[in-house]
Design a protein around this motif. Structure first.
Motif, PDB file in Angstrom:
ATOM      1  N   GLY A  95       0.817  -1.208   0.000  1.00 17.60           N
ATOM      2  CA  GLY A  95       0.000   0.000   0.000  1.00 17.60           C
ATOM      3  C   GLY A  95       0.847   1.252   0.000  1.00 17.60           C
ATOM      4  N   GLN A  96       0.203   2.364  -0.309  1.00 10.74           N
ATOM      5  CA  GLN A  96       0.863   3.668  -0.304  1.00 10.74           C
ATOM      6  C   GLN A  96       0.829   4.221   1.119  1.00 10.74           C
ATOM      7  OE1 GLN A  96       2.423   5.019  -3.010  1.00 10.74           O
ATOM      8  NE2 GLN A  96       1.920   3.106  -4.054  1.00 10.74           N
ATOM      9  N   VAL A  97       2.003   4.470   1.674  1.00 13.70           N
ATOM     10  CA  VAL A  97       2.121   4.931   3.055  1.00 13.70           C
ATOM     11  C   VAL A  97       2.906   6.236   3.071  1.00 13.70           C
ATOM     12  CG1 VAL A  97       2.935   4.377   5.384  1.00 13.70           C
ATOM     13  CG2 VAL A  97       2.060   2.559   3.896  1.00 13.70           C
ATOM     14  N   PHE A  98       2.393   7.207   3.810  1.00 14.78           N
ATOM     15  CA  PHE A  98       3.090   8.474   4.000  1.00 14.78           C
ATOM     16  C   PHE A  98       3.992   8.356   5.226  1.00 14.78           C
ATOM     17  CE2 PHE A  98      -0.558   9.715   1.492  1.00 14.78           C
ATOM     18  CZ  PHE A  98      -0.039  10.672   0.625  1.00 14.78           C
ATOM     19  N   SER A  99       5.250   8.697   5.054  1.00 17.49           N
ATOM     20  CA  SER A  99       6.191   8.660   6.172  1.00 17.49           C
ATOM     21  C   SER A  99       5.957   9.859   7.086  1.00 17.49           C
ATOM     22  CB  SER A  99       7.629   8.642   5.659  1.00 17.49           C
ATOM     23  OG  SER A  99       7.899   9.827   4.920  1.00 17.49           O
ATOM     24  N   ALA A 100       6.719   9.925   8.175  1.00 16.99           N
ATOM     25  CA  ALA A 100       6.556  11.015   9.136  1.00 16.99           C
ATOM     26  C   ALA A 100       6.895  12.368   8.532  1.00 16.99           C
ATOM     27  CB  ALA A 100       7.417  10.753  10.365  1.00 16.99           C
ATOM     28  N   ASN A 101       7.785  12.403   7.520  1.00 14.07           N
ATOM     29  CA  ASN A 101       8.140  13.672   6.871  1.00 14.07           C
ATOM     30  C   ASN A 101       7.276  13.988   5.656  1.00 14.07           C
ATOM     31  OD1 ASN A 101       9.070  11.770   5.083  1.00 14.07           O
ATOM     32  ND2 ASN A 101      11.236  12.257   5.349  1.00 14.07           N
ATOM     33  N   GLY A 102       6.210  13.196   5.423  1.00 13.54           N
ATOM     34  CA  GLY A 102       5.248  13.500   4.370  1.00 13.54           C
ATOM     35  C   GLY A 102       5.537  12.865   3.032  1.00 13.54           C
ATOM     36  N   GLN A 103       6.572  12.043   2.899  1.00 10.99           N
ATOM     37  CA  GLN A 103       6.883  11.404   1.635  1.00 10.99           C
ATOM     38  C   GLN A 103       6.072  10.125   1.467  1.00 10.99           C
ATOM     39  OE1 GLN A 103      11.117  10.845   1.498  1.00 10.99           O
ATOM     40  NE2 GLN A 103      11.553  13.029   1.241  1.00 10.99           N
ATOM     41  N   GLU A 104       5.509   9.947   0.273  1.00  6.88           N
ATOM     42  CA  GLU A 104       4.676   8.783  -0.009  1.00  6.88           C
ATOM     43  C   GLU A 104       5.513   7.720  -0.705  1.00  6.88           C
ATOM     44  OE1 GLU A 104       0.392   7.697  -2.161  1.00  6.88           O
ATOM     45  OE2 GLU A 104       1.432   9.583  -2.567  1.00  6.88           O
ATOM     46  N   SER A 105       5.337   6.475  -0.290  1.00 13.21           N
ATOM     47  CA  SER A 105       6.070   5.366  -0.883  1.00 13.21           C
ATOM     48  C   SER A 105       5.245   4.097  -0.750  1.00 13.21           C
ATOM     49  CB  SER A 105       7.441   5.182  -0.208  1.00 13.21           C
ATOM     50  OG  SER A 105       7.281   4.910   1.178  1.00 13.21           O
ATOM     51  N   THR A 106       5.556   3.139  -1.604  1.00 13.05           N
ATOM     52  CA  THR A 106       4.887   1.839  -1.564  1.00 13.05           C
ATOM     53  C   THR A 106       5.617   0.946  -0.572  1.00 13.05           C
ATOM     54  OG1 THR A 106       4.218   2.068  -3.880  1.00 13.05           O
ATOM     55  CG2 THR A 106       4.147  -0.140  -2.921  1.00 13.05           C
ATOM     56  N   ARG A 107       4.912   0.503   0.437  1.00 13.44           N
ATOM     57  CA  ARG A 107       5.519  -0.284   1.500  1.00 13.44           C
ATOM     58  C   ARG A 107       4.634  -1.475   1.821  1.00 13.44           C
ATOM     59  NH1 ARG A 107       6.882   4.291   5.979  1.00 13.44           N
ATOM     60  NH2 ARG A 107       7.479   2.440   7.174  1.00 13.44           N
ATOM     61  N   GLU A 108       5.248  -2.471   2.424  1.00 15.76           N
ATOM     62  CA  GLU A 108       4.479  -3.613   2.897  1.00 15.76           C
ATOM     63  C   GLU A 108       3.795  -3.236   4.208  1.00 15.76           C
ATOM     64  OE1 GLU A 108       5.356  -8.291   3.268  1.00 15.76           O
ATOM     65  OE2 GLU A 108       6.338  -7.072   4.799  1.00 15.76           O
ATOM     66  N   VAL A 109       2.506  -3.459   4.258  1.00 14.81           N
ATOM     67  CA  VAL A 109       1.710  -3.128   5.431  1.00 14.81           C
ATOM     68  C   VAL A 109       1.156  -4.416   6.017  1.00 14.81           C
ATOM     69  CG1 VAL A 109      -0.244  -1.803   6.318  1.00 14.81           C
ATOM     70  CG2 VAL A 109       1.127  -0.896   4.434  1.00 14.81           C
ATOM     71  N   ILE A 110       1.210  -4.524   7.315  1.00 17.39           N
ATOM     72  CA  ILE A 110       0.654  -5.681   8.023  1.00 17.39           C
ATOM     73  C   ILE A 110      -0.592  -5.220   8.761  1.00 17.39           C
ATOM     74  CG2 ILE A 110       1.076  -7.479   9.729  1.00 17.39           C
ATOM     75  CD1 ILE A 110       4.044  -7.151   9.204  1.00 17.39           C
ATOM     76  N   ARG A 111      -1.704  -5.880   8.468  1.00 14.62           N
ATOM     77  CA  ARG A 111      -2.959  -5.564   9.155  1.00 14.62           C
ATOM     78  C   ARG A 111      -3.225  -6.638  10.200  1.00 14.62           C
ATOM     79  NH1 ARG A 111      -7.855  -7.567   8.584  1.00 14.62           N
ATOM     80  NH2 ARG A 111      -7.417  -8.506   6.540  1.00 14.62           N
ATOM     81  N   ILE A 112      -3.363  -6.212  11.439  1.00 10.59           N
ATOM     82  CA  ILE A 112      -3.658  -7.127  12.533  1.00 10.59           C
ATOM     83  C   ILE A 112      -5.143  -7.045  12.818  1.00 10.59           C
ATOM     84  CG2 ILE A 112      -3.216  -7.727  14.936  1.00 10.59           C
ATOM     85  CD1 ILE A 112      -0.698  -5.691  12.973  1.00 10.59           C
ATOM     86  N   GLY A 113      -5.893  -7.963  12.250  1.00 15.14           N
ATOM     87  CA  GLY A 113      -7.343  -7.958  12.421  1.00 15.14           C
ATOM     88  C   GLY A 113      -7.940  -6.653  11.931  1.00 15.14           C
TER      89      GLY A 113
END
Length: 370
Positions: A95-113
């Motif tokens: 998914g597309q995730v915004f880092s703490a400094n506002g940069q968007e990147s494609t990262r692996e996201v883990i959803r816990i329930g």
């Protein structure tokens, strides 16, 4: 109009108990849409468009001229069942995730329930309004939570201990907003900085005096084992005075030894008064910060009333933090002053003991000669 009224009456009769069913269906569709919009499961691309169908179904049920079809009711049921099933899964997706400094990147996201999102060992916040995922600007202060996030990121199978938020982010937000040690100290403001400065000065002074007195004590102990006086320690200098006045009478020798001990006392007692002053001044500075913080609190109450506790939190924080800082500085200073004073008194006791021994020996020698 008469024809419409007749058809409406016929429709109501034919619906019967189904009319109540469709009313419940509309309510369930609206409630489910709200739950789906706020659910982290919607962060997955395959579940991102569920709300559109539910919104359309709720709008359709709100009209008197349209009815739900069996397929739509079954689809709603399927969505609700999928939500329950997915709430018990741990899923990895891109998914597309915004880092703490506002940069968007494609990262692996883990959803816990349906509770938390984690990416690269960091907790991720899901924003229902925009559908964006962003890393929390600050991670939880307690290391066990960030460690659990790192553990579940690196795990591929088995059981992993994880800091789960059953309120779907509310408890995590409170944990993130907790101030760390640096922020708590900064709440003390000017008075707090002064107390910290005084404490650091007192600590350095105590360490310096402990090191100096420890070295002096070691030299005195070595001198006790050596019969030849050495001028590099306090006892040796006192013994040298005794050697210089071998032929003096007992009273004169006693005065000379007392004078030598008095000369050594300032060097051995140096810094003790300052440590004692710091141990007394630190809690007084804390009390000053307490009074200052309460003044700020009462000023806020005067201006804004007591409706919003956050307006009073700053003054109360200053009052409490400075009190704590004052005690944190004062208590170790009292212990350090006692420890340093004990070292100094032990060395002076050795000097006085040896001096008394020399005088007693000289007195016995004079009595024997008489």
């Amino acid at each position: 109009e008469t024809r419409i009224a007749e058809l409406t009456d016929t429709l109501n009769k034919r619906l019967g108990s189904l009319k109540e069913l469709f009313g419940v269906l509309q309510q369930v569709a609206s409630d489910t849409q709200g739950n789906f919009d706020n659910s982290v499961i919607s962060a997955q691309p395959e579940f991102s468009n569920r709300g559109e169908f539910l919104a359309a179904l709720a709008a359709k049920m709100g009209k008197s001229s349209e009815l739900a079809e069996i397929e739509e009711i079954e689809r709603l049921r399927t969505y609700m069942l999928n939500e329950m099933v997915e709430s018990g899964k741990v899923v990895r997706f891109q998914g597309q995730v915004f880092s703490a400094n506002g940069q968007e990147s494609t990262r692996e996201v883990i959803r816990i329930g349906s509770y938390n999102l984690v990416s690269e060992g960091e907790y991720v916040n899901y924003e229902p309004a925009t559908g964006n995922m962003s890393v929390f600007p600050r991670q939880p202060q307690q290391g066990r939570y960030t460690q659990s996030a790192a553990d579940i990121t690196s795990a591929t199978s088995g059981l992993v201990t994880f800091g789960l938020d059953p309120l779907r982010g509310q408890l995590l937000s409170l944990e993130v907003d907790k101030p760390d040690l640096k922020e708590r100290v900064m709440q003390g403001k000017t008075v707090g900085y002064v107390i910290i400065g005084v404490g650091i000065f007192g600590l350095l002074l105590a360490l310096w005096r402990l090191a100096a007195l420890s070295l002096a004590s070691q030299k005195v102990s070595s001198q006790l084992k050596n019969s030849t006086p050495n001028a590099n320690n306090a006892l040796g200098r006192v013994l040298l005075v005794a050697d210089e006045h071998k032929n003096a009478d007992t009273e004169t020798l006693e005065l000379k030894l007392s004078e030598a001990i008095f000369k050594e006392t300032p060097a051995l007692s140096r810094g003790l008064m300052m440590l004692k002053i710091i141990s007394v001044v630190a809690p007084l500075l804390g009390l000053l910060g307490t009074v200052t913080g309460m003044i700020v609190t009462f000023q806020a109450i005067t201006l804004f009333g007591t409706g919003d506790p956050k307006l009073m939190a700053g003054g109360i924080s200053t009052a409490l933090v400075t009190t704590v800082l004052g005690l944190v500085v004062a208590i170790p200073m009292v212990l350090l002053h006692t420890l340093v004073s004990g070292f100094s008194k032990n060395i002076l006791h050795v000097l006085q003991e040896q001096s008394a021994g020399i005088i007693a020996e000289r007195s016995e020698s004079s009595s024997g000669q008489a």
